[in-house]
Motif scaffolding. Sequence first.
Motif, PDB file in Angstrom:
ATOM      1  N   GLU A 209     -17.110  -8.791-103.872  1.00 37.01           N
ATOM      2  CA  GLU A 209     -18.548  -9.023-103.992  1.00 37.01           C
ATOM      3  C   GLU A 209     -19.233  -9.011-102.632  1.00 37.01           C
ATOM      4  N   GLY A 210     -20.388  -8.328-102.606  1.00 28.06           N
ATOM      5  CA  GLY A 210     -21.227  -8.333-101.424  1.00 28.06           C
ATOM      6  C   GLY A 210     -22.455  -9.174-101.695  1.00 28.06           C
ATOM      7  N   THR A 211     -23.490  -8.939-100.893  1.00 28.43           N
ATOM      8  CA  THR A 211     -24.716  -9.718-101.065  1.00 28.43           C
ATOM      9  C   THR A 211     -25.434  -9.361-102.366  1.00 28.43           C
ATOM     10  N   VAL A 212     -25.490  -8.057-102.652  1.00 29.36           N
ATOM     11  CA  VAL A 212     -26.200  -7.581-103.841  1.00 29.36           C
ATOM     12  C   VAL A 212     -25.262  -6.913-104.839  1.00 29.36           C
ATOM     13  N   ASN A 213     -24.353  -6.083-104.317  1.00 29.58           N
ATOM     14  CA  ASN A 213     -23.465  -5.305-105.174  1.00 29.58           C
ATOM     15  C   ASN A 213     -22.031  -5.807-105.132  1.00 29.58           C
ATOM     16  N   ALA A 214     -21.233  -5.287-106.038  1.00 21.34           N
ATOM     17  CA  ALA A 214     -19.805  -5.613-106.075  1.00 21.34           C
ATOM     18  C   ALA A 214     -19.010  -4.320-106.233  1.00 21.34           C
ATOM     19  N   GLU A 215     -17.870  -4.265-105.561  1.00 28.36           N
ATOM     20  CA  GLU A 215     -16.964  -3.113-105.673  1.00 28.36           C
ATOM     21  C   GLU A 215     -15.802  -3.503-106.574  1.00 28.36           C
ATOM     22  N   VAL A 216     -15.592  -2.722-107.618  1.00 26.76           N
ATOM     23  CA  VAL A 216     -14.539  -3.007-108.589  1.00 26.76           C
ATOM     24  C   VAL A 216     -13.514  -1.881-108.558  1.00 26.76           C
ATOM     25  N   VAL A 217     -12.254  -2.246-108.372  1.00 27.68           N
ATOM     26  CA  VAL A 217     -11.168  -1.262-108.370  1.00 27.68           C
ATOM     27  C   VAL A 217     -10.413  -1.372-109.687  1.00 27.68           C
ATOM     28  N   ILE A 218     -10.352  -0.248-110.409  1.00 28.63           N
ATOM     29  CA  ILE A 218      -9.725  -0.229-111.733  1.00 28.63           C
ATOM     30  C   ILE A 218      -8.501   0.665-111.709  1.00 28.63           C
ATOM     31  N   LYS A 219      -7.408   0.158-112.239  1.00 30.59           N
ATOM     32  CA  LYS A 219      -6.165   0.921-112.330  1.00 30.59           C
ATOM     33  C   LYS A 219      -6.098   1.587-113.695  1.00 30.59           C
ATOM     34  N   ILE A 220      -6.010   2.936-113.708  1.00 31.45           N
ATOM     35  CA  ILE A 220      -5.851   3.663-114.969  1.00 31.45           C
ATOM     36  C   ILE A 220      -4.480   4.338-114.930  1.00 31.45           C
ATOM     37  N   GLY A 221      -3.574   3.916-115.755  1.00 32.50           N
ATOM     38  CA  GLY A 221      -2.216   4.420-115.641  1.00 32.50           C
ATOM     39  C   GLY A 221      -1.537   3.806-114.441  1.00 32.50           C
ATOM     40  N   GLU A 222      -0.380   4.362-114.074  1.00 31.59           N
ATOM     41  CA  GLU A 222       0.395   3.792-112.973  1.00 31.59           C
ATOM     42  C   GLU A 222      -0.016   4.323-111.613  1.00 31.59           C
ATOM     43  N   LEU A 223      -0.609   5.522-111.570  1.00 34.31           N
ATOM     44  CA  LEU A 223      -0.781   6.179-110.282  1.00 34.31           C
ATOM     45  C   LEU A 223      -2.221   6.452-109.872  1.00 34.31           C
ATOM     46  N   ASP A 224      -3.180   6.197-110.736  1.00 30.80           N
ATOM     47  CA  ASP A 224      -4.570   6.501-110.406  1.00 30.80           C
ATOM     48  C   ASP A 224      -5.436   5.251-110.422  1.00 30.80           C
ATOM     49  N   ARG A 225      -6.385   5.221-109.493  1.00 32.30           N
ATOM     50  CA  ARG A 225      -7.336   4.123-109.409  1.00 32.30           C
ATOM     51  C   ARG A 225      -8.742   4.674-109.249  1.00 32.30           C
ATOM     52  N   ILE A 226      -9.683   4.014-109.901  1.00 35.91           N
ATOM     53  CA  ILE A 226     -11.082   4.408-109.839  1.00 35.91           C
ATOM     54  C   ILE A 226     -11.875   3.247-109.257  1.00 35.91           C
ATOM     55  N   VAL A 227     -12.794   3.570-108.357  1.00 33.35           N
ATOM     56  CA  VAL A 227     -13.634   2.555-107.721  1.00 33.35           C
ATOM     57  C   VAL A 227     -15.049   2.681-108.272  1.00 33.35           C
ATOM     58  N   ALA A 228     -15.606   1.568-108.714  1.00 32.77           N
ATOM     59  CA  ALA A 228     -16.982   1.526-109.218  1.00 32.77           C
ATOM     60  C   ALA A 228     -17.778   0.511-108.421  1.00 32.77           C
ATOM     61  N   VAL A 229     -19.029   0.830-108.152  1.00 33.80           N
ATOM     62  CA  VAL A 229     -19.931  -0.107-107.486  1.00 33.80           C
ATOM     63  C   VAL A 229     -21.084  -0.405-108.430  1.00 33.80           C
ATOM     64  N   LEU A 230     -21.295  -1.667-108.734  1.00 36.87           N
ATOM     65  CA  LEU A 230     -22.392  -2.102-109.591  1.00 36.87           C
ATOM     66  C   LEU A 230     -22.949  -3.417-109.063  1.00 36.87           C
ATOM     67  N   THR A 231     -24.053  -3.840-109.614  1.00 32.30           N
ATOM     68  CA  THR A 231     -24.686  -5.058-109.108  1.00 32.30           C
ATOM     69  C   THR A 231     -23.863  -6.295-109.458  1.00 32.30           C
ATOM     70  N   LYS A 232     -24.044  -7.340-108.670  1.00 32.59           N
ATOM     71  CA  LYS A 232     -23.355  -8.606-108.939  1.00 32.59           C
ATOM     72  C   LYS A 232     -23.774  -9.167-110.296  1.00 32.59           C
ATOM     73  N   ASP A 233     -25.045  -8.975-110.653  1.00 33.57           N
ATOM     74  CA  ASP A 233     -25.526  -9.454-111.950  1.00 33.57           C
ATOM     75  C   ASP A 233     -24.780  -8.768-113.090  1.00 33.57           C
ATOM     76  N   SER A 234     -24.536  -7.457-112.939  1.00 39.10           N
ATOM     77  CA  SER A 234     -23.820  -6.711-113.982  1.00 39.10           C
ATOM     78  C   SER A 234     -22.386  -7.211-114.119  1.00 39.10           C
ATOM     79  N   VAL A 235     -21.754  -7.503-112.978  1.00 43.43           N
ATOM     80  CA  VAL A 235     -20.379  -8.019-112.997  1.00 43.43           C
ATOM     81  C   VAL A 235     -20.329  -9.341-113.755  1.00 43.43           C
ATOM     82  N   GLU A 236     -21.297 -10.206-113.479  1.00 47.20           N
ATOM     83  CA  GLU A 236     -21.331 -11.515-114.143  1.00 47.20           C
ATOM     84  C   GLU A 236     -21.626 -11.381-115.638  1.00 47.20           C
ATOM     85  N   GLN A 237     -22.578 -10.510-115.995  1.00 46.74           N
ATOM     86  CA  GLN A 237     -22.955 -10.330-117.395  1.00 46.74           C
ATOM     87  C   GLN A 237     -21.808  -9.758-118.225  1.00 46.74           C
TER      88      GLN A 237
END
Length: 259
Positions: A209-237
Amino acid sequence: MELTSNLTLELSDQPFLLEKRIELLKAIKNYGSISKAAKAVPMSYKAAWDAVDTMNNLSHTPIVSRETGGKGGGGTTLTEYGENLLRTYTVLKEEQKRFLERLKLVTDVDKGTLKTIGRLSMQISARNQLSGRIEKIVKGKVNSQLFLQLKSGNTLISVITNDAVETLGLKEGDDVTAIFKSTSVLLGTGEMLISAENRFEGIVETVREGTVNAEVVIKIGELDRIVAVLTKDSVEQLGIESGCKVFTLIKSADIMIGK
């Protein structure tokens, strides 16, 4: 004007595999004789043995084996390591050829406009760069759909122009990189119907989490990862936290292809 270049591999700061030596190794493999191989390259018998001795001395494992005597009078053969070096050099040579072809496309040597060379080595800021192999290309009138098999086994779909497919020389079986921004990734925590072609189930590894946004790292399968950036409010909701299951959504038009 054509662009050409020799390929030399060094070992211990010494020239190890040069194109002439590779030709000699190929001839040794074909003829099983150092004298016949030397004539085929061509080079002198002494020069051929000097080259073999140099490669064997530099290498941690012998490349060429010499057999003396016996019913067939002996001969010269490549070791298993030597065979592997030939295969590896062939792959590297093909990659070098592809690089020079790309260099030619973005450079006008005759006019001296070389500033575009920097495009080939530029760093990309997009957080998501996934390696995959093209399974299928479906061409339309303007755009093409590329179906990529990722290392995790998931299939990722990208839509790029037909001109881009031609410029990159893309074909089925090619290894490529799918590139997309972290801000192009949508997240969901429940079952949903959506038109996005790329929908992957994954597990959240980290949430930063940053001041406004949050970086989320998602593991899909064993070998791939996807990074998403969304607002902190969205993460909480959405109740997103490490270990929870989420769905990632990426529009095919948001995915660029690099080769």
